[in-house]
Design an enzyme around this catalytic site. Structure first.
Site, PDB file in Angstrom:
ATOM      1  N   GLU A 120     -34.160 -30.589 -22.446  1.00 16.13           N
ATOM      2  CA  GLU A 120     -32.893 -29.947 -22.093  1.00 16.13           C
ATOM      3  C   GLU A 120     -31.878 -30.232 -23.190  1.00 16.13           C
ATOM      4  O   GLU A 120     -31.708 -31.375 -23.601  1.00 16.13           O
ATOM      5  CB  GLU A 120     -32.401 -30.468 -20.729  1.00 16.13           C
ATOM      6  CG  GLU A 120     -31.004 -29.996 -20.331  1.00 16.13           C
ATOM      7  CD  GLU A 120     -30.853 -28.487 -20.253  1.00 16.13           C
ATOM      8  OE1 GLU A 120     -31.646 -27.841 -19.548  1.00 16.13           O
ATOM      9  OE2 GLU A 120     -29.941 -27.940 -20.919  1.00 16.13           O
ATOM     10  N   ALA A 132     -16.894 -10.868 -17.798  1.00 18.01           N
ATOM     11  CA  ALA A 132     -18.025 -11.154 -16.893  1.00 18.01           C
ATOM     12  C   ALA A 132     -18.823  -9.868 -16.733  1.00 18.01           C
ATOM     13  O   ALA A 132     -18.823  -9.242 -15.686  1.00 18.01           O
ATOM     14  CB  ALA A 132     -17.513 -11.659 -15.544  1.00 18.01           C
ATOM     15  N   HIS A 137     -25.443 -17.972  21.163  1.00 19.22           N
ATOM     16  CA  HIS A 137     -24.132 -17.369  21.370  1.00 19.22           C
ATOM     17  C   HIS A 137     -23.083 -18.470  21.391  1.00 19.22           C
ATOM     18  O   HIS A 137     -23.304 -19.518  21.974  1.00 19.22           O
ATOM     19  CB  HIS A 137     -24.126 -16.618  22.706  1.00 19.22           C
ATOM     20  CG  HIS A 137     -22.811 -15.999  23.026  1.00 19.22           C
ATOM     21  ND1 HIS A 137     -22.397 -14.838  22.413  1.00 19.22           N
ATOM     22  CD2 HIS A 137     -21.820 -16.362  23.875  1.00 19.22           C
ATOM     23  CE1 HIS A 137     -21.201 -14.512  22.893  1.00 19.22           C
ATOM     24  NE2 HIS A 137     -20.831 -15.423  23.777  1.00 19.22           N
TER      25      HIS A 137
END
Lengths: 464, 535
Positions: free
Chosen positions: A35, A268, A442
């Protein structure tokens, strides 16, 4: 420096790379991972995780603003709100650090050797890593290219000066006054929303005729409404020409040229495969457009060389890379595996969130002449009304011949967590009856998925 | 399906028995599919017991001498009985399918059974209807009452053969009085076609098969009309066939287990809902099937043996080849032909006429012309040998069969009267009949009556072959691949485009000398292609 020999060499310790390395190491495969930056890759350091931290902080801040302005419908009031933005960034960095530490520890625990430095291929099985202490040669039986992606640059607006990428904006400790975001895809919308909530005057610009053009209009409508309510200016269908002499963004619109005032510009417009300066070009691997071509086992055109994650193209999603990494680790460990997902869920952490799994609805309509589509709006969902204004819906699409669910989507506050249920349903081959017949707790947002399945079946069917 | 035409004739419907009030069973009978054949082979069922069928929905594919024919149902109903298994021969007029028909609903909806002939057939006293004629299509008569008034016993029988069988279409009586009547209240069959010049079906020789073929979607719609779950009887685990190319449906854990065992899920039918493959399905497979090879090698021993019934077109081919092998005494003669000149000429012609709308020229039309010229000098080779009668039936017309590969297998469409066609006409007709054969729309006439055959595998043509005589013909010309080979011209090796011809003859009729003369004549014509255009 002594050469390292190993069974598996993973280049890149992003989500795909470290998942692959850890899983291989756990199975006793002699594994090395290289890395050049920090472990965790884009996702953990400058992508998903930091952006989610800022999205959360911005949400909180915006809510507190409403309380301070006495516009909170729930009757909450507070006297004053302060934003310590450098502290927000520091908090985000602390989260990233913690996760990074976790990745490094996991690699260590799996007996994976982490070599820091930039890797360069010498041949298909040998790389040279420029480390702090000199060049390290690593020879491996199997190599996994997991180098990820980098933000794409606009030729008209190169990075530098007031122009930055998502990486720059996630790190900056100062908020601009006026921000122009080029690209209204998920990254542009997510960060644009964050800065708008922090009080920045945001303009979203895109060449496409609408925001989040990858999704259908129905899914993006609640997001567009919310952006407008936050005061974000949306300029779609316009071309960006560059910066003028006064640092304003020049737009080419059908009505003519326009100049937008901006303190900062966020570009972007997508991400491209990170293949430069790695010697991968010289390996002459088969390409799929700008990406590396792989088969169902993530094999490239060279024997023993695999590729996973963003370098292999869309969808550029961390969870896709992770599963590919697991597949490759298992293959190297001697198992039979293929990467054959039925659903890769995708989430846009806009406000409200969008989640999709399975084929896009338009594609489903094209593929299946008869498609059963059911939709359940959140305005009829008790839980949704307690946490939001009830905008959004869940939508399900299934084949008419056997009711097999092919597509599940939702837009609404907090729907990101439905990704798990959506993915599981499609991956398991659920039919509409399966979803309609499963008791959903629920009151939850998930009930809307059950209701959508009932709608798709038609009332009479659901009663059987 | 290779050769597929829709039957346009009349399937007879027989009132079977009354079941309660408003319900009746009716039988759809195998219609006379043409040329007065007594029986037809059942190739494929398109429906199964329990299916609800709509009118005009195809029930089955049957095959006669050469063509596959879909038999549609004239009325809607639920399938309760099928006549047999694919591969069986069924007599014309026998019951093909029995349907349970909701008479009450039919009465309410006049259009559904408007075509049921309420007048009893004088012979059997049964009730019959004519099948819908798909070719009539939208030209339907909107007034059922008017049609009903014209309808007669003669009408339903005279309209037995529809326009896809072109000879029959010409023979069919025309005029409104002879119109057959379709259940939808439509004027059917030849009469309708002949009054509509714009209808391709009305043109003799033009097949309307492709236009009439029901859309695949309709199949799916109809066969799945029962929707999942509802048609399944309790306790039964029906194995649903998965359409080709569709991904197998299985949960990730099943997929993983199959992958590790080296099992390809695409080969497994699923017993779960929507055809989902379950762990139980894998258990069953492992109990019966071969033991998977040890994991890790990536190679799997496949010990499966599959019995594939040889039916339909393949059975015809088997029969034809067997007869040819039993009767014919083969002589194969191979000669090389220099096609350099021919290829130059062909390229120039194609370039010159590329936008003219003329057919693209392959080498085959040139060979057809060369065969026509060579056959004119040796007419005994253009013949059928009836060995039982001891007669060689020499044909004046040169009808060249063209061996063509289709999805279902080998078929031989025929270009008729090559002696009367020029190069372009040969090319156009060749393209038309081979396209029709490959598209499954060729008529019976286009698939029979050849007097000599030409076979070519194009780029797969190989170096030589031993073509099998298309019995009862006596000669076949096989074309091998064109390749550039060195050729000694007396001074040096020069590159020439060479092609072999592999020709077989029935040695009982054709002596080696005659066969050689025939091939040498073709060779001479092809090597100097100008000679093809000199009469």
């Amino acid at each position: 420096m002594n050469e390292i020999h190993c069974q598996l060499l993973v280049i890149g310790a992003g989500p795909g790379g470290y998942t692959c390395a850890v899983r291989a190491g756990e199975q006793g495969v002699d594994t090395v991972v290289v890395e050049s930056g920090r472990a965790g890759g884009v996702c953990m350091n400058v992508g998903c995780i930091p952006s989610k931290a800022l999205i959360h902080a911005a949400d909180e801040y915006e809510r507190m603003q409403r309380r301070a302005q006495r516009t909170s419908e729930a009757g909450l009031r507070c006297a004053g709100v302060e934003l310590d933005y450098p502290q927000t960034i520091a908090w985000k960095d602390a989260i990233v650090d913690r996760l990074d530490g976790g990745v490094t520890a996991a690699l260590k625990q799996a007996r994976v050797k982490l070599v820091s430095g930039r890797a360069r291929f010498r041949d298909g099985k040998t790389v040279v890593v420029a480390t702090e202490t000199g060049d390290q040669v690593i020879r491996a039986e199997n190599v996994v290219i997991a180098t990820g992606s980098v933000p794409a640059e606009l030729p008209a607006l190169p990075f530098g000066g007031i122009v930055g990428s998502s990486t720059d904006f996630l790190a900056a400790t100062e908020l601009p006054r006026r921000l122009v975001v080029i690209g209204a895809g998920y990254i542009g919308v997510e960060l644009g929303t964050v800065f708008a909530k922090f009080g920045v005057k945001v303009t979203l610009v895109d060449l496409a005729p609408r925001i989040l053009a990858r999704y259908d209009v129905e899914l993006t409508r609640p997001v567009a409404r919310r952006l407008a309510a936050l005061g974000v200016t949306i300029r779609t269908g316009v071309q960006v020409e560059g910066l003028d002499g006064r640092g304003r963004v020049v737009l080419a619109t059908p009505a003519g040229e326009e100049h937008l005032e901006a303190d900062r510009v966020l570009v972007a417009v997508g991400r491209r495969a990170a293949l430069a300066d790695s010697g991968i070009e010289e390996l002459d691997l088969a390409r799929d457009g700008p990406f590396l071509r792989i088969d169902e086992r993530c094999r490239t055109s060279m024997r023993g060389v695999y590729a996973i994650g963003d370098v292999t193209g869309e969808p550029m999603l961390a969870h896709r890379a992770m599963m590919q990494g697991e597949v490759v680790a298992d293959l190297v460990a001697g198992h039979r595996r293929v990467f054959d997902p039925r659903a890769i869920p995708a989430i846009c952490f806009s406000d409200p969130e969008i989640v999709t799994a399975g084929v896009p609805i338009e594609e489903a309509r094209r593929t299946h002449a008869d498609l059963l589509v059911g939709m359940a709006p959140f305005r009829a969902n008790g839980r949704a009304l307690t946490i939001s204004d009830g905008s959004g819906f869940v939508r399900v699409a299934a084949r008419a011949d056997n009711h097999l669910v092919v597509s599940l989507q939702a837009v609404g506050t907090g729907v990101a967590e439905l990704a798990a249920a959506f993915g599981l349903a499609i991956e398991m081959g659920a039919r509409l009856e399966d979803i309609a017949g499963t008791i959903h707790a629920h009151p939850t947002l998930g009930e809307a998925a059950q209701e959508a399945a009932r709608q798709a079946l038609g009332r009479g069917e659901a009663l059987r | 399906m290779g050769l597929l035409s829709r039957i346009n004739g009349s399937a007879h419907l027989l009132l079977w028995s009354e079941i309660g009030i408003g319900m009746a069973e009716r039988a759809v009978r195998l219609p006379d599919v043409g040329e007065g054949v007594a029986e037809a082979e059942l190739v494929e069922w398109l429906v199964k017991v329990g299916d609800h069928v709509q009118e005009e929905q195809p029930l089955a594919v049957v095959m006669t001498d050469k063509a596959s024919i879909e038999v549609p149902t004239p009325i809607a109903g639920e399938v309760v009985w099928l006549a047999g298994e694919p591969g069986q021969n069924l007599a014309t007029g026998s019951d093909l399918v029995r349907l349970r028909v909701d008479e009450g609903r039919d009465d309410a909806d006049g259009s559904t059974v408007a075509g049921v002939d309420q007048a009893p057939d004088p012979g059997s006293g049964s009730t019959s209807v004519s099948t819908p004629d798909p070719a009539s299509g939208p030209a339907s008569d909107p007034d059922p009452g008017r049609v009903a008034g014209r309808q007669s016993a003669a009408a339903s029988s005279s309209a037995a053969i529809g326009p896809t069988i072109s000879a029959a279409s010409r023979d069919a009586p025309s005029g409104p009085g002879a119109a057959g009547r379709a259940p939808g209240g439509r004027v059917a069959a030849a009469a309708a076609a002949s009054t509509r010049p714009d209808d391709p079906a009305a043109l003799p020789g033009l097949s309307s098969g492709s236009a009439d073929r029901p859309l695949p979607a309709r199949h799916g719609e109809a066969s799945s009309a029962g929707a999942p779950g509802r048609r399944l009887r309790p306790g039964a685990t029906p194995i649903l066939p998965r359409p080709v190319g569709e991904r197998p449906l299985a949960s990730p854990s099943v997929r993983l287990r199959a992958r590790e065992a080296g099992v390809d899920l695409r080969r497994i039918a699923g017993s779960g809902p929507a055809g989902r493959i379950t762990h139980d399905d894998l258990d069953r497979l492992f109990e019966q099937g071969p033991q998977p090879a040890p994991a890790g090698t990536g190679l799997v021993a496949d010990e499966s043996v599959e019995d594939i019934p040889i039916i339909g077109l393949r059975r015809r081919i088997v029969e034809k080849m067997r007869i040819a092998h039993e009767h014919v005494v083969d002589l194969t003669y191979v000669e090389e032909v220099d096609v350099t000149e021919l290829e130059t000429l062909r390229a120039r012609l194609n370039e010159q006429y590329k936008d003219s709308g003329r057919a693209h020229l392959t080498p085959l039309p040139f060979l057809m012309r060369a065969m026509a010229i060579a056959l004119a000098a040796q007419p005994r080779l253009n013949a059928h040998f009836d060995d039982d009668a001891g007669v060689l039936r020499r044909h004046g017309g040169m009808h060249i069969g063209i061996a063509a590969q289709t999805a279902a297998g080998l078929v031989v469409p025929v270009v008729r009267h090559v002696e009367a066609r020029d190069l372009w006409s040969c090319a156009a007709e060749l393209a038309r009949v081979t396209d029709a054969a490959k598209g499954g729309t060729a008529t019976r006439e286009e698939l029979s009556g050849s007097t000599i055959t030409l076979t070519s595998l194009g780029p797969l043509g190989g170096l030589m072959s031993t073509p099998i005589i298309n019995y009862p013909e006596v000669a076949i010309v096989g074309v091998n691949r064109i390749a550039v080979r060195p050729h000694w011209d007396g001074h040096a090796f020069v590159p020439r485009r060479m092609m072999n011809l592999s020709c077989s003859f029935d040695h009982r009729i054709v002596d080696g000398w005659d066969g050689a003369v025939f091939v040498q004549r073709i060779k001479a014509l092809i090597e100097t292609p100008a000679m093809l255009f000199v009469s």
